[in-house]
Design a protein around this motif. Structure first.
Motif, PDB file in Angstrom:
ATOM      1  N   GLY A   1       0.798  -1.209   0.000  1.00 10.34           N
ATOM      2  CA  GLY A   1       0.000   0.000   0.000  1.00 10.34           C
ATOM      3  C   GLY A   1       0.836   1.267   0.000  1.00 10.34           C
ATOM      4  O   GLY A   1       0.293   2.344   0.070  1.00 10.34           O
ATOM      5  N   CYS A   2       2.142   1.120  -0.044  1.00 11.32           N
ATOM      6  CA  CYS A   2       3.021   2.293  -0.018  1.00 11.32           C
ATOM      7  C   CYS A   2       3.075   2.910  -1.416  1.00 11.32           C
ATOM      8  O   CYS A   2       3.323   2.217  -2.399  1.00 11.32           O
ATOM      9  CB  CYS A   2       4.415   1.870   0.441  1.00 11.32           C
ATOM     10  N   LYS A   3       2.847   4.205  -1.490  1.00 11.96           N
ATOM     11  CA  LYS A   3       2.906   4.898  -2.774  1.00 11.96           C
ATOM     12  C   LYS A   3       4.351   5.309  -3.030  1.00 11.96           C
ATOM     13  O   LYS A   3       4.941   6.068  -2.274  1.00 11.96           O
ATOM     14  CB  LYS A   3       1.992   6.109  -2.761  1.00 11.96           C
TER      15      LYS A   3
ATOM     16  N   GLN B   1       0.855  11.318  -6.727  1.00 14.00           N
ATOM     17  CA  GLN B   1       0.871  10.217  -5.767  1.00 14.00           C
ATOM     18  C   GLN B   1      -0.216   9.184  -6.019  1.00 14.00           C
ATOM     19  O   GLN B   1      -0.104   8.053  -5.562  1.00 14.00           O
ATOM     20  CB  GLN B   1       0.784  10.755  -4.341  1.00 14.00           C
ATOM     21  N   SER B   2      -1.233   9.577  -6.747  1.00 15.79           N
ATOM     22  CA  SER B   2      -2.270   8.586  -7.078  1.00 15.79           C
ATOM     23  C   SER B   2      -1.779   7.622  -8.160  1.00 15.79           C
ATOM     24  O   SER B   2      -2.458   6.646  -8.464  1.00 15.79           O
ATOM     25  CB  SER B   2      -3.538   9.294  -7.551  1.00 15.79           C
ATOM     26  N   ASN B   3      -0.605   7.896  -8.713  1.00 21.64           N
ATOM     27  CA  ASN B   3      -0.021   7.052  -9.755  1.00 21.64           C
ATOM     28  C   ASN B   3       1.382   6.597  -9.365  1.00 21.64           C
ATOM     29  O   ASN B   3       2.371   7.005  -9.963  1.00 21.64           O
ATOM     30  CB  ASN B   3       0.048   7.821 -11.082  1.00 21.64           C
ATOM     31  N   PRO B   4       1.496   5.741  -8.343  1.00 21.06           N
ATOM     32  CA  PRO B   4       2.830   5.252  -7.980  1.00 21.06           C
ATOM     33  C   PRO B   4       3.388   4.390  -9.113  1.00 21.06           C
ATOM     34  O   PRO B   4       2.636   3.829  -9.908  1.00 21.06           O
ATOM     35  CB  PRO B   4       2.587   4.426  -6.724  1.00 21.06           C
ATOM     36  N   GLY B   5       4.700   4.322  -9.189  1.00 15.76           N
ATOM     37  CA  GLY B   5       5.300   3.478 -10.216  1.00 15.76           C
ATOM     38  C   GLY B   5       6.672   3.951 -10.631  1.00 15.76           C
ATOM     39  O   GLY B   5       7.286   4.800  -9.995  1.00 15.76           O
ATOM     40  N   THR B   6       7.129   3.407 -11.731  1.00 18.04           N
ATOM     41  CA  THR B   6       8.448   3.716 -12.277  1.00 18.04           C
ATOM     42  C   THR B   6       8.287   4.652 -13.461  1.00 18.04           C
ATOM     43  O   THR B   6       7.434   4.436 -14.330  1.00 18.04           O
ATOM     44  CB  THR B   6       9.147   2.415 -12.721  1.00 18.04           C
ATOM     45  N   TYR B   7       9.110   5.690 -13.487  1.00 17.02           N
ATOM     46  CA  TYR B   7       9.022   6.718 -14.517  1.00 17.02           C
ATOM     47  C   TYR B   7      10.383   6.990 -15.127  1.00 17.02           C
ATOM     48  O   TYR B   7      11.393   7.038 -14.418  1.00 17.02           O
ATOM     49  CB  TYR B   7       8.473   8.025 -13.924  1.00 17.02           C
TER      50      TYR B   7
END
Length: 157
Positions: free
Chosen positions: A1-3, A69-75
């Motif tokens: 659940g960690c963003k 933050q509503s879109n956690p991930g790799t960028y």
């Protein structure tokens, strides 16, 4: 659940970057040009990279924190298409900005060297509105000024 925001940073350059041959190469070329230290080029000077000014990199973190933050991930956080330079273009720009000739050593290409690398930053723009704003022409002027005013940092006995 960690963003979480994971940034694939590429081609970073700017003030306070004491770059080496394999990382922050534009800073490395600048330091070597200003201080009349030989520059090593592996292969040809036709390799293409996208350059990311350090303040744009920092802005990506802030933008994600504030808007993404509503879109956690790799960028992919790089200069992208607007910030493409060949090694040759970078060297010519440095000659123009410093008025100094460079001592360039052309060495054999190294296994694994990329001939073309440009980040696709579309996801970062789509998810939190980030894109680089400082083009290499502007960023390189700032870097040259900083290196010139801090030459003592690069003196090797």
């Amino acid at each position: 659940g960690c963003k979480v925001f994971v940034a694939r940073l590429t081609g970073i350059y700017g003030e306070r970057a004491c770059g080496g041959e394999d990382h922050s190469w534009l800073s490395n070329f600048t330091i070597r040009t200003v201080n009349n230290i030989p520059i090593n080029i592996y292969g040809t000077d036709h390799q293409i990279r996208d350059m990311l000014y350090v303040k744009d990199a920092a802005q990506s973190f802030l933008d994600w924190f504030e808007k993404g933050q509503s879109n956690p991930g790799t960028y992919n956080i790089g200069g992208g298409v607007p910030c493409i330079l060949s090694l040759r273009q970078a060297l010519l720009m440095l000659t123009d900005l410093t008025g100094q000739n460079q001592n360039i050593n052309f060495l054999p290409s190294r296994k694994g060297d990329l001939w073309y690398f440009v980040s696709d930053t579309t996801k970062a723009f789509k998810d939190f509105g980030w894109f680089p704003t400082i083009l290499p022409g502007e960023g390189l002027v700032k870097l040259v000024e900083w290196v010139k005013s801090n030459k003592e940092l690069f003196i090797v006995d």
